[in-house]
Enzyme design. Structure first.
Site, PDB file in Angstrom:
ATOM      1  N   TYR A 189      49.854  30.660  33.412  1.00  0.00           N
ATOM      2  CA  TYR A 189      48.991  31.181  32.351  1.00  0.00           C
ATOM      3  C   TYR A 189      47.566  30.647  32.509  1.00  0.00           C
ATOM      4  CZ  TYR A 189      47.455  31.834  27.439  1.00  0.00           C
ATOM      5  OH  TYR A 189      46.774  32.170  26.293  1.00  0.00           O
TER       6      TYR A 189
HETATM    7  N1  LIG Z   1      47.717  33.030  19.707  1.00  0.00           N
HETATM    8  C1  LIG Z   1      46.969  32.033  20.148  1.00  0.00           C
HETATM    9  O1  LIG Z   1      46.804  31.006  19.512  1.00  0.00           O
HETATM   10  C2  LIG Z   1      46.275  32.175  21.490  1.00  0.00           C
HETATM   11  C3  LIG Z   1      45.656  31.045  22.038  1.00  0.00           C
HETATM   12  C4  LIG Z   1      44.934  31.187  23.211  1.00  0.00           C
HETATM   13  C5  LIG Z   1      44.832  32.431  23.820  1.00  0.00           C
HETATM   14  N2  LIG Z   1      45.466  33.509  23.277  1.00  0.00           N
HETATM   15  C6  LIG Z   1      45.329  34.794  23.940  1.00  0.00           C
HETATM   16  O2  LIG Z   1      45.005  35.820  23.002  1.00  0.00           O
HETATM   17  C7  LIG Z   1      45.570  37.051  23.402  1.00  0.00           C
HETATM   18  C8  LIG Z   1      46.477  37.622  22.341  1.00  0.00           C
HETATM   19  O3  LIG Z   1      47.443  36.677  22.009  1.00  0.00           O
HETATM   20  P1  LIG Z   1      48.627  36.952  20.974  1.00  0.00           P
HETATM   21  O4  LIG Z   1      49.083  35.622  20.525  1.00  0.00           O
HETATM   22  O5  LIG Z   1      48.242  37.982  19.979  1.00  0.00           O
HETATM   23  O6  LIG Z   1      49.731  37.571  21.965  1.00  0.00           O
HETATM   24  P2  LIG Z   1      51.105  38.296  21.574  1.00  0.00           P
HETATM   25  O7  LIG Z   1      51.994  37.996  22.708  1.00  0.00           O
HETATM   26  O8  LIG Z   1      51.524  37.946  20.175  1.00  0.00           O
HETATM   27  O9  LIG Z   1      50.679  39.845  21.546  1.00  0.00           O
HETATM   28  C9  LIG Z   1      50.281  40.491  22.643  1.00  0.00           C
HETATM   29  C10 LIG Z   1      50.434  42.018  22.495  1.00  0.00           C
HETATM   30  O10 LIG Z   1      50.380  42.484  23.806  1.00  0.00           O
HETATM   31  C11 LIG Z   1      51.486  43.339  24.072  1.00  0.00           C
HETATM   32  N3  LIG Z   1      51.839  43.238  25.499  1.00  0.00           N
HETATM   33  C12 LIG Z   1      52.411  42.202  26.148  1.00  0.00           C
HETATM   34  N4  LIG Z   1      52.570  42.501  27.463  1.00  0.00           N
HETATM   35  C13 LIG Z   1      52.085  43.754  27.630  1.00  0.00           C
HETATM   36  C14 LIG Z   1      51.979  44.624  28.750  1.00  0.00           C
HETATM   37  N5  LIG Z   1      52.391  44.265  29.974  1.00  0.00           N
HETATM   38  N6  LIG Z   1      51.427  45.850  28.572  1.00  0.00           N
HETATM   39  C15 LIG Z   1      51.015  46.253  27.331  1.00  0.00           C
HETATM   40  N7  LIG Z   1      51.093  45.455  26.235  1.00  0.00           N
HETATM   41  C16 LIG Z   1      51.623  44.229  26.379  1.00  0.00           C
HETATM   42  C17 LIG Z   1      52.599  42.880  23.169  1.00  0.00           C
HETATM   43  O11 LIG Z   1      53.533  43.930  22.926  1.00  0.00           O
HETATM   44  C18 LIG Z   1      51.813  42.466  21.918  1.00  0.00           C
HETATM   45  O12 LIG Z   1      51.650  43.563  21.031  1.00  0.00           O
HETATM   46  C19 LIG Z   1      46.286  36.759  24.734  1.00  0.00           C
HETATM   47  O13 LIG Z   1      45.412  36.984  25.819  1.00  0.00           O
HETATM   48  C20 LIG Z   1      46.597  35.288  24.623  1.00  0.00           C
HETATM   49  O14 LIG Z   1      46.804  34.688  25.870  1.00  0.00           O
HETATM   50  C21 LIG Z   1      46.189  33.404  22.129  1.00  0.00           C
END
Ligand SMILES: NC(=O)c1ccc[n+]([C@@H]2O[C@H](COP(=O)([O-])OP(=O)(O)OC[C@H]3O[C@@H](n4cnc5c(N)ncnc54)[C@H](O)[C@@H]3O)[C@@H](O)[C@H]2O)c1
Length: 248
Positions: A151
């Site tokens: 990641y």
């Molecule tokens: N939540 C946090 O605290 C956090 C922290 C740092 C970075 N991030 C980043 O923020 C972004 C969003 O995070 P999140 O927590 O909402 O993620 P999540 O996993 O809850 O949601 C991601 C969405 O992407 C969709 N998805 C996953 N793989 C897919 C694919 N191959 N094709 C199409 N859709 C796909 C899922 O169905 C979901 O609706 C990501 O890039 C994550 O790495 C999140």
């Protein structure tokens, strides 16, 4: 506030989590959104909540054909493309010696390759509209958090790619910035349940003493980077994390 009126934005992972909140907030500010997601149920629900402004595309963002299809849909349904938010990223958390080829490919394909494919597919339209791209990094990658090798490697590669694109595409009027969020999502809720002590540790050391709210704390930062308010910013990483990490 309707500062995104006449904007048309692709949001990957735009059906749920942070991406779902981004879809909602951008439409509230006047934009139309193509939400690309694997989650058909959540995607259809999103579209049904506001069919005038939201078009759902079911697809795997790691596929180049899906990126091209998303751009085509934005133009055929809403007439243009002004913004791209590369939010979706799937990965497995494991010690690096346990990472399999498939684990590595999952993170690189959805994170880095997906981001690159969507940027390339969107470029001709964004050049016409002098649009903006928001890519996603992570504090876990900046810190080198344990169990996050695939990641973190993809996330830091996304930041490098974004800085290059910011330089190469500034002359075309396209801006490229990065957001590193910290927010309470379904994924974080599951992690909290599995590792309550780890969750308390992260939340406890946060200066604001909490995880962010996707809709109130993260999506508005993305909206800002898509809007004319940030027209003199490109290649920047913005931390939307309650002050967890201070970039210098
Ligand atoms: N939540 C946090 O605290 C956090 C922290 C740092 C970075 N991030 C980043 O923020 C972004 C969003 O995070 P999140 O927590 O909402 O993620 P999540 O996993 O809850 O949601 C991601 C969405 O992407 C969709 N998805 C996953 N793989 C897919 C694919 N191959 N094709 C199409 N859709 C796909 C899922 O169905 C979901 O609706 C990501 O890039 C994550 O790495 C999140």
């Amino acid at each position: 506030m309707k500062n995104l009126k006449d904007h048309v934005v692709i949001v990957t992972g735009g059906a749920a989590g942070i991406g779902g909140a981004i879809t909602t907030v951008l439409t509230k500010r006047g934009a139309s959104v193509v939400a690309v997601d694997l989650n058909e149920e959540a995607g259809k629900e999103k579209e049904a909540s506001n069919p005038e402004q939201i078009a759902f595309l079911k697809g795997d963002i790691s596929k180049e054909s899906v990126a091209k299809e998303a751009v085509k849909l934005a133009v055929s349904k809403f007439g243009k493309l002004t913004g791209l938010v590369n939010n979706a990223h799937a990965s497995k958390q494991k010690p690096l010696m346990e990472l399999t080829e498939a684990d590595w490919a999952l993170s690189m394909n959805t994170g880095l390759n997906g981001t690159l494919n969507f940027m390339k597919a969107a470029y001709p339209e964004l050049k016409k509209s002098k649009g903006a791209i928001v890519n996603f990094g992570s504090g876990a990658a900046l810190l080198g958090q344990k169990n996050q090798a695939s990641y973190a490697a993809a996330k830091e590669a996304i930041r490098g790619l974004s800085r290059v694109a910011a330089n190469e595409w500034a002359g075309d009027g396209i801006r490229v910035n990065i957001v590193c969020p910290l927010a309470f999502t379904e994924g974080v809720a599951q992690w909290k349940e599995a590792h309550p002590e780890q969750y308390e540790e992260v939340a406890g050391k946060n200066p604001m003493n909490r995880f962010g709210d996707p809709q109130k704390d993260i999506a508005p930062v993305v909206a800002f980077l898509l809007s004319a308010d940030s027209q003199y910013m490109t290649g920047q990483t913005l931390m939307a994390d309650g002050g967890d990490i201070k970039l210098t």
